[in-house]
Write an enzyme that holds these catalytic residues in place. Structure first.
Site: not given
Length: 239
Positions: A36-37, A107, A122, A130, A153, A192, A214, A232
C-alpha cells in the site's frame, strides 16, 4: 542481511516453543500482490479519488459500483500463489513451533500454504456475504460480476474485509491478542507498523524474543532483540 543475523534467527527459532508471526503486506509482495505505502504501492497510484477514500465504508455505501470497479481491479488477485514466506510459516506450524499467525493481509495465502491458525485482522477477500440476508458467497461472486454483485434475494454482496471507518472483529482481536500474549517469540514481518490499531497489538507481547524482518526500518526495531532488513521470503529461505 548478514550471515550472523540469519544464524541468530535460526538459534531463536530452535530455542522457541511458542512462536507467533505478525505480518503485513510485505509478506505477499513476493507473490505479486502490491503493498500500500511503498513508492509503487496502491496508495501512490494516480486516481481521481484517493484509494484510501475508495476503500472506505462511506464510499462503499454511496458509490457502490465505483467501489467494486476499483476492488475487482486492485484488491483481488485470484492467481496469486503462496511464496517462500507463507510456505516456511506453514511448515513451522506443522512442526509445532508456530502457534498462530496474525495477519493484516486479506488474500488468504497463509491458508493456501497450509497454515491452520490464522487471525485475519482485516478480513478476507475470499469471504463475502449478503448485506440483506447474510448468505455466504465465495470470491467468484465478486469476480464474475460486472456491476454491483447481488444476492438472489436482491441484497448487495459485500466482501468480508474491514474497510476504513469500520471496526475490527472483536473475536479476532481477542484471539490475536491472546496468541501474542502467550508467545515466547514474536516475529514481525513485512510490515512498516504504520496501520493502527493493528500495529499496537505487538505491545501485548511479553515473551523473550522480539524479531523484526522488513525491507525498511520500523518503529519496533529499537526494542527488537533482532532486526533484519530484507525481503521476508528471502530471509526465511536462508534458514
Amino acid at each position: 542481511m548478514e550471515g550472523k543475523e540469519i544464524d541468530r534467527l535460526r538459534e531463536i527459532i530452535a530455542d522457541s516453543d511458542n512462536i507467533v508471526f505478525f505480518g503485513g503486506a510485505g509478506v505477499s509482495t513476493e507473490s505479486g500482490i502490491p503493498d500500500f505505502r511503498s513508492k509503487d504501492g496502491l496508495y501512490n497510484l494516480k486516481y481521481d479519488i484517493p484509494p484510501e477514500e475508495i476503500v472506505s465504508h462511506t464510499y462503499f455505501v454511496y458509490h457502490t459500483k465505483k467501489f467494486y470497479d476499483f476492488y475487482r481491479d486492485r484488491m483481488v488477485y485470484p492467481d496469486a500463489k503462496p511464496n517462500a514466506a507463507h510456505l516456511y510459516l506453514a511448515r513451522l506450524e506443522e512442526e509445532g513451533k508456530l502457534k498462530a499467525i496474525v495477519t493484516q493481509n486479506i488474500d488468504g495465502l497463509h491458508q493456501a500454504a497450509g497454515s491452520k491458525k490464522v487471525w485475519e485482522l482485516h478480513g478476507s477477500v475470499l469471504r463475502n456475504y449478503c448485506t440483506r440476508c447474510g448468505k455466504f458467497y465465495g470470491v467468484d461472486a465478486i469476480l464474475n460480476s460486472t456491476d454491483v454483485p447481488r444476492c438472489e434475494c436482491g441484497g448487495i454482496i459485500k466482501p468480508d474485509v474491514v474497510l476504513y471507518e469500520e471496526s475490527l472483529d472483536g473475536d479476532v482481536i481477542a484471539g490475536a491478542v491472546r496468541a501474542i500474549q502467550q508467545a515466547d517469540t514474536l516475529i514481525i514481518g513485512g510490515t512498516s507498523l504504520a496501520v493502527y490499531p493493528a500495529a499496537s497489538f505487538i505491545d501485548f507481547f511479553r515473551g523473550r524474543n522480539l524479531v523484526v524482518i522488513n525491507k525498511t526500518a520500523t518503529p519496533a526495531d529499537r526494542r527488537a532483540d533482532l532486526a533484519i532488513h530484507g525481503k521476508i521470503g528471502e530471509v526465511f529461505s536462508s534458514l
